[in-house]
Write a protein that holds these residues in place. Structure first.
Motif, mmCIF file in Angstrom:
data_model
loop_
_atom_site.group_PDB
_atom_site.id
_atom_site.type_symbol
_atom_site.label_atom_id
_atom_site.label_comp_id
_atom_site.label_asym_id
_atom_site.label_seq_id
_atom_site.Cartn_x
_atom_site.Cartn_y
_atom_site.Cartn_z
ATOM 1 N N UNK A 161 88.690 70.468 21.747
ATOM 2 C CA UNK A 161 89.505 71.535 21.155
ATOM 3 C C UNK A 161 88.869 72.896 21.386
ATOM 4 N N UNK A 162 87.536 72.949 21.337
ATOM 5 C CA UNK A 162 86.836 74.209 21.590
ATOM 6 C C UNK A 162 87.018 74.656 23.038
ATOM 7 N N UNK A 163 86.949 73.694 23.965
ATOM 8 C CA UNK A 163 87.178 74.018 25.375
ATOM 9 C C UNK A 163 88.569 74.607 25.562
ATOM 10 N N UNK A 215 96.543 87.980 18.682
ATOM 11 C CA UNK A 215 96.283 86.538 18.636
ATOM 12 C C UNK A 215 94.831 86.227 18.977
ATOM 13 N N UNK A 216 94.240 87.096 19.818
ATOM 14 C CA UNK A 216 92.829 86.900 20.167
ATOM 15 C C UNK A 216 91.918 87.013 18.966
ATOM 16 N N UNK A 217 92.288 87.863 18.007
ATOM 17 C CA UNK A 217 91.516 87.962 16.780
ATOM 18 C C UNK A 217 91.538 86.653 16.015
ATOM 19 N N UNK A 218 92.719 86.036 15.941
ATOM 20 C CA UNK A 218 92.838 84.725 15.295
ATOM 21 C C UNK A 218 92.036 83.669 16.045
ATOM 22 N N UNK A 219 92.136 83.695 17.376
ATOM 23 C CA UNK A 219 91.461 82.692 18.184
ATOM 24 C C UNK A 219 89.946 82.793 18.037
ATOM 25 N N UNK A 220 89.422 84.019 18.108
ATOM 26 C CA UNK A 220 87.981 84.215 17.971
ATOM 27 C C UNK A 220 87.498 83.784 16.587
ATOM 28 N N UNK A 221 88.271 84.148 15.577
ATOM 29 C CA UNK A 221 87.907 83.736 14.226
ATOM 30 C C UNK A 221 88.008 82.239 14.044
ATOM 31 N N UNK A 222 89.028 81.635 14.686
ATOM 32 C CA UNK A 222 89.212 80.197 14.582
ATOM 33 C C UNK A 222 88.101 79.409 15.252
ATOM 34 N N UNK A 223 87.502 79.991 16.293
ATOM 35 C CA UNK A 223 86.381 79.328 16.959
ATOM 36 C C UNK A 223 85.097 79.501 16.153
ATOM 37 N N UNK A 224 84.913 80.712 15.591
ATOM 38 C CA UNK A 224 83.682 81.033 14.867
ATOM 39 C C UNK A 224 83.612 80.329 13.515
ATOM 40 N N UNK A 225 84.726 80.300 12.799
ATOM 41 C CA UNK A 225 84.729 79.790 11.433
ATOM 42 C C UNK A 225 84.234 78.368 11.263
ATOM 43 N N UNK A 226 84.829 77.386 11.995
ATOM 44 C CA UNK A 226 84.412 75.999 11.782
ATOM 45 C C UNK A 226 82.940 75.737 12.063
ATOM 46 N N UNK A 227 82.350 76.549 12.975
ATOM 47 C CA UNK A 227 80.938 76.351 13.301
ATOM 48 C C UNK A 227 80.057 76.563 12.072
#
Length: 395
Positions: free
Chosen positions: A242-244, A127-139
């Motif tokens: 949401x990022x926090x 799930x951490x892979x999804x979370x990291x990607x989810x934070x990086x992508x929108x930026x």
């Protein structure tokens, strides 16, 4: 390898999140049609879940995983080339079928590859892979959208192809030293009928539905509007909150997995759910952005603990391959993502944001009550298997 796959999928998905509604609007359609573009993907995932599970049981996880990723990549490429709203809707919907194949096969492989002493930690890492990607992508998605509304989809297609190559090349017998695509007859199988007779699985289905309703549906539907309309702030502040929440969730994710593996799935869910409940109640009475940020942090902390518990329960009860068992569980979560935002939005339109938050808190308390009847599922802490011989049910 599965965590790497999840990162490339999530970072690409994050790229297109800001672009999807704007790209759809460029064809001159109304907001209902724009919403249909977003929901059609989830609807296709939901409707094809059991089909994907059947494919996993028939052909094995690695083949279905790679094929599903390349299918989403192909239809995402066609989405980028769409010349009409009809084409956009068709190609985006068909991508949901490949996404269903990917998520079910990855979940099946992950759950049967580890024992229950480390299962929650393994799922936290995944799930951490999804979370990291989810934070990086929108930026980066916003930047790409400024260049071209089609650019994020081209990049997403590429990241999906990379994820597919990782699955097919590195999830191989030569790389892992063990055969991934072992025949189902050799490794065993848990059928959907067996799983439905188990109380832990029944509870896990309901928890998945409510989890996704609250943790994803609530946050993705009315929260940005709540921040801009009621707190008189900006969309940037809404995104920062949401990022926090995502960062706090990432910090506690592996710790939460270890807690679940050592203390139990019920303990982890009840511990995390208390923070989620406080976060929802705080939103109902929030009057400034500082309280909003605190509530998002509580969501993130609680989400780290409750996010892995239902999936770990499903992994605990499966013997061998259980594609359809995992598919049905994921479909319950998809249903929460489909119906949750609609119901919360309806409550907001008819009553108020506060009513929507308070009703959500009530729904979440139902999840907490369900968790109290969740039996222990870690076989290393039990004397008997959950699925005994001749399918006699003990729980």
């Amino acid at each position: 390898m599965l965590s790497a796959v999840s990162f490339f999928v999530a970072v690409g998905f994050g790229l297109i999140i800001p672009a999807i509604p704007i790209f759809a609007a460029s064809f001159g359609v109304n907001k209902t049609a724009i919403g249909l573009i977003i929901s059609s993907f989830a609807i296709m995932r939901f409707s094809s879940g059991l089909i994907s599970g059947k494919l996993v049981d028939r052909f094995g996880e690695r083949a279905v995983l790679g094929f599903g990723l390349f299918m989403v990549s192909f239809f995402t490429l066609l989405t980028a080339l769409s010349q009409s709203y009809g084409q956009l809707l068709t190609f985006r919907s068909l991508g949901g079928l490949g996404s269903s194949m990917f998520s079910v096969s990855a979940g099946s492989l992950l759950m049967r590859s580890v024992n229950d002493d480390v299962r929650a930690r393994a799922q936290s890492l995944y799930n951490g892979g999804f979370l990291l990607g989810g934070i990086t992508g929108p930026a980066f998605g916003g930047v790409l959208s400024a260049i071209s509304l089609r650019a994020p989809f081209f990049v997403y297609s590429t990241t999906l192809a990379i994820a597919g190559m990782i699955a097919l090349v590195f999830l191989s017998e030569k790389r892992l030293g063990k055969k991934v695509d072992a025949p189902t007859a050799q490794i065993g199988q848990t059928t959907l009928g067996e799983a439905f007779k188990l109380r832990p699985y029944q509870v896990a289905l309901m928890l998945a539905f409510i989890n996704n309703w609250i943790l994803f549906g609530l946050r993705s539907s009315i929260l940005p509007l709540f921040v801009t309309e009621k707190l008189n702030s900006t969309a940037a502040i809404a995104g920062l909150g949401l990022t926090i929440g995502a960062l706090v969730q990432g910090v506690f994710m592996l710790r939460a997995g270890k807690y679940s593996d050592t203390k139990g799935r019920k303990a982890a869910f009840l511990f995390g759910s208390a923070f989620v409940l406080f976060g929802i109640l705080m939103l109902a009475f929030t009057t400034n952005t500082a309280l909003y940020f605190i509530s998002m942090a509580l969501f993130g902390l609680g989400g780290a603990y409750v996010g892995t518990a239902p999936g770990s329960v499903v992994g605990d009860i499966i013997k061998g391959r259980g594609g359809q068992v995992i598919a049905a569980w994921q479909m319950a979560g998809d249903a929460g993502m489909i119906f949750g935002p609609v119901i919360v939005g309806l409550l907001t339109d008819i009553f108020s944001y506060q009513v929507a938050f308070l009703v959500s808190a009530g729904i979440w308390m139902i999840a907490m009550l369900l968790a109290t009847i969740l039996p222990e599922t870690r076989l290393s802490h039990l004397e008997n298997d959950l699925i005994p011989d001749k399918n006699k049910q003990e729980l």
